[in-house]
Scaffold this motif. Structure first.
Motif, mmCIF file in Angstrom:
data_model
loop_
_atom_site.group_PDB
_atom_site.id
_atom_site.type_symbol
_atom_site.label_atom_id
_atom_site.label_comp_id
_atom_site.label_asym_id
_atom_site.label_seq_id
_atom_site.Cartn_x
_atom_site.Cartn_y
_atom_site.Cartn_z
ATOM 1 N N SER A 161 0.829 -1.205 0.000
ATOM 2 C CA SER A 161 0.000 0.000 0.000
ATOM 3 C C SER A 161 0.865 1.258 0.000
ATOM 4 O O SER A 161 0.606 2.214 -0.737
ATOM 5 N N ILE A 162 1.892 1.256 0.815
ATOM 6 C CA ILE A 162 2.803 2.403 0.902
ATOM 7 C C ILE A 162 3.548 2.588 -0.418
ATOM 8 O O ILE A 162 3.676 3.707 -0.919
ATOM 9 N N GLU A 163 4.008 1.494 -1.008
ATOM 10 C CA GLU A 163 4.691 1.566 -2.304
ATOM 11 C C GLU A 163 3.774 2.166 -3.366
ATOM 12 O O GLU A 163 4.176 3.070 -4.118
ATOM 13 N N LEU A 164 2.548 1.679 -3.453
ATOM 14 C CA LEU A 164 1.614 2.187 -4.462
ATOM 15 C C LEU A 164 1.251 3.643 -4.205
ATOM 16 O O LEU A 164 1.111 4.430 -5.154
ATOM 17 N N SER A 165 1.127 4.029 -2.948
ATOM 18 C CA SER A 165 0.841 5.432 -2.626
ATOM 19 C C SER A 165 2.001 6.327 -3.064
ATOM 20 O O SER A 165 1.771 7.403 -3.634
ATOM 21 N N LEU A 166 3.225 5.901 -2.807
ATOM 22 C CA LEU A 166 4.380 6.688 -3.241
ATOM 23 C C LEU A 166 4.387 6.846 -4.757
ATOM 24 O O LEU A 166 4.627 7.947 -5.275
ATOM 25 N N LYS A 167 4.098 5.777 -5.477
ATOM 26 C CA LYS A 167 4.084 5.849 -6.943
ATOM 27 C C LYS A 167 2.997 6.802 -7.429
ATOM 28 O O LYS A 167 3.216 7.590 -8.353
ATOM 29 N N TRP A 168 1.832 6.755 -6.814
ATOM 30 C CA TRP A 168 0.751 7.655 -7.206
ATOM 31 C C TRP A 168 1.126 9.105 -6.914
ATOM 32 O O TRP A 168 0.899 9.998 -7.736
ATOM 33 N N VAL B 122 10.018 -8.334 17.468
ATOM 34 C CA VAL B 122 9.651 -6.920 17.413
ATOM 35 C C VAL B 122 8.327 -6.736 18.133
ATOM 36 O O VAL B 122 7.576 -7.685 18.345
ATOM 37 N N ASN B 123 8.051 -5.511 18.497
ATOM 38 C CA ASN B 123 6.746 -5.176 19.041
ATOM 39 C C ASN B 123 5.823 -5.035 17.831
ATOM 40 O O ASN B 123 5.725 -3.960 17.239
ATOM 41 N N PHE B 124 5.213 -6.140 17.454
ATOM 42 C CA PHE B 124 4.425 -6.177 16.226
ATOM 43 C C PHE B 124 3.288 -5.157 16.251
ATOM 44 O O PHE B 124 3.057 -4.453 15.278
ATOM 45 N N TYR B 125 2.600 -5.057 17.349
ATOM 46 C CA TYR B 125 1.499 -4.099 17.458
ATOM 47 C C TYR B 125 2.001 -2.686 17.191
ATOM 48 O O TYR B 125 1.399 -1.939 16.417
ATOM 49 N N GLU B 126 3.098 -2.303 17.809
ATOM 50 C CA GLU B 126 3.651 -0.956 17.628
ATOM 51 C C GLU B 126 4.073 -0.731 16.181
ATOM 52 O O GLU B 126 3.809 0.312 15.600
ATOM 53 N N GLN B 127 4.750 -1.719 15.599
ATOM 54 C CA GLN B 127 5.230 -1.563 14.226
ATOM 55 C C GLN B 127 4.073 -1.462 13.243
ATOM 56 O O GLN B 127 4.089 -0.635 12.337
ATOM 57 N N VAL B 128 3.068 -2.292 13.421
ATOM 58 C CA VAL B 128 1.905 -2.240 12.528
ATOM 59 C C VAL B 128 1.178 -0.910 12.692
ATOM 60 O O VAL B 128 0.725 -0.313 11.718
ATOM 61 N N ASN B 129 1.091 -0.415 13.922
ATOM 62 C CA ASN B 129 0.453 0.872 14.159
ATOM 63 C C ASN B 129 1.197 1.989 13.417
ATOM 64 O O ASN B 129 0.571 2.865 12.811
ATOM 65 N N GLU B 130 2.519 1.953 13.444
ATOM 66 C CA GLU B 130 3.310 2.968 12.732
ATOM 67 C C GLU B 130 3.114 2.861 11.220
ATOM 68 O O GLU B 130 2.988 3.875 10.531
ATOM 69 N N LEU B 131 3.105 1.640 10.693
ATOM 70 C CA LEU B 131 2.871 1.462 9.254
ATOM 71 C C LEU B 131 1.463 1.910 8.868
ATOM 72 O O LEU B 131 1.258 2.502 7.812
ATOM 73 N N HIS B 132 0.503 1.627 9.731
ATOM 74 C CA HIS B 132 -0.876 2.054 9.499
ATOM 75 C C HIS B 132 -0.943 3.580 9.399
ATOM 76 O O HIS B 132 -1.541 4.132 8.474
ATOM 77 N N LYS B 133 -0.311 4.259 10.344
ATOM 78 C CA LYS B 133 -0.314 5.728 10.326
ATOM 79 C C LYS B 133 0.373 6.259 9.073
ATOM 80 O O LYS B 133 -0.114 7.204 8.442
ATOM 81 N N LEU B 134 1.486 5.647 8.697
ATOM 82 C CA LEU B 134 2.211 6.078 7.504
ATOM 83 C C LEU B 134 1.368 5.873 6.248
ATOM 84 O O LEU B 134 1.273 6.766 5.399
ATOM 85 N N ALA B 135 0.758 4.697 6.127
ATOM 86 C CA ALA B 135 -0.074 4.415 4.946
ATOM 87 C C ALA B 135 -1.219 5.423 4.839
ATOM 88 O O ALA B 135 -1.489 5.947 3.750
ATOM 89 N N HIS B 136 -1.862 5.713 5.961
ATOM 90 C CA HIS B 136 -2.968 6.675 5.935
ATOM 91 C C HIS B 136 -2.485 8.093 5.672
ATOM 92 O O HIS B 136 -3.155 8.858 4.983
ATOM 93 N N LEU B 137 -1.327 8.457 6.196
ATOM 94 C CA LEU B 137 -0.793 9.790 5.951
ATOM 95 C C LEU B 137 -0.439 9.975 4.481
ATOM 96 O O LEU B 137 -0.755 11.011 3.886
ATOM 97 N N LEU B 138 0.201 8.975 3.887
ATOM 98 C CA LEU B 138 0.554 9.093 2.469
ATOM 99 C C LEU B 138 -0.700 9.191 1.609
ATOM 100 O O LEU B 138 -0.798 10.050 0.732
ATOM 101 N N TRP B 139 -1.649 8.301 1.852
ATOM 102 C CA TRP B 139 -2.842 8.281 1.005
ATOM 103 C C TRP B 139 -3.803 9.416 1.349
ATOM 104 O O TRP B 139 -4.240 10.151 0.469
ATOM 105 N N GLY B 140 -4.118 9.570 2.608
ATOM 106 C CA GLY B 140 -5.106 10.571 2.986
ATOM 107 C C GLY B 140 -4.555 11.969 3.143
ATOM 108 O O GLY B 140 -5.235 12.948 2.857
ATOM 109 N N GLY B 141 -3.314 12.088 3.576
ATOM 110 C CA GLY B 141 -2.730 13.396 3.826
ATOM 111 C C GLY B 141 -2.019 13.970 2.610
ATOM 112 O O GLY B 141 -2.433 14.979 2.058
ATOM 113 N N TYR B 142 -0.958 13.299 2.199
ATOM 114 C CA TYR B 142 -0.177 13.809 1.077
ATOM 115 C C TYR B 142 -0.990 13.852 -0.210
ATOM 116 O O TYR B 142 -0.912 14.807 -0.973
#
Length: 178
Positions: free
Chosen positions: A29-36, A135-155
């Protein structure tokens, strides 16, 4: 998909079958958002009359975007944002997102680590994840979730508004006879 699976994992408790599909889907998702975003920033730069050295034509852009490398894509987006008539702070990916993009690239630079059990071809074939990491999977997934939403919804929303402003400005200039 990533969010749905992550919510299931959180609600139902750890499930060893889900971490890699969750990570892969967030990464994709992050890769595709960056490309878009790169395409959108290039269109905006061309609309503004960009005539620099880098060829921003759709065909050349297609070639440039034939990568799964998050770092290359993020660098490209930064270059294209810098071409736009935006406040300086908006001409680069924010530091927190940049940190997450670097982490994601260090974990899976080719887009294969979370996708396949083995990577490479022939004699160079090797386990995709040769060393188990805790790894703290919950924390890492939460960070990726925020990044994915920021790229798609914010940027993307920000670039969309910028594009709307450009279009309105050009129409007003045409109407005024400039």
């Amino acid at each position: 998909m990533a969010e749905t699976a992550a919510r299931h994992w959180i609600a139902q408790g750890p499930d060893d079958l889900l971490p890699f599909p969750i990570l892969y889907n967030y990464r994709h998702s992050i890769e595709l958002s960056l490309k878009w975003l790169i395409r959108k920033a290039a269109q905006c730069a061309l609309r503004e009359g960009y005539t620099g050295e880098e060829d921003l034509s759709p065909g050349r852009l297609d070639e440039r975007l034939r990568t799964h490398n998050i770092r290359r894509l993020a660098d490209c987006l930064n270059r294209y944002l810098a071409l736009l008539d935006l406040p300086e702070v908006e001409q680069r990916i924010d530091p927190e997102s940049w940190s997450q993009l670097n982490w994601l690239d260090s974990e899976d630079a080719t887009g294969e680590t979370y996708r396949y059990a083995e990577v490479g071809h022939g004699a160079r074939r090797a386990p995709a994840r040769p060393v188990q990491q805790n790894v703290n999977f919950y924390e890492q997934v939460n960070e990726l979730h925020k990044l994915a939403h920021l790229l798609w919804g914010g940027y993307s929303a920000h670039l969309g508004e910028y594009e709307n402003w450009q279009t309105e400005y050009m129409e007003a200039m045409d109407t005024a006879g400039y």
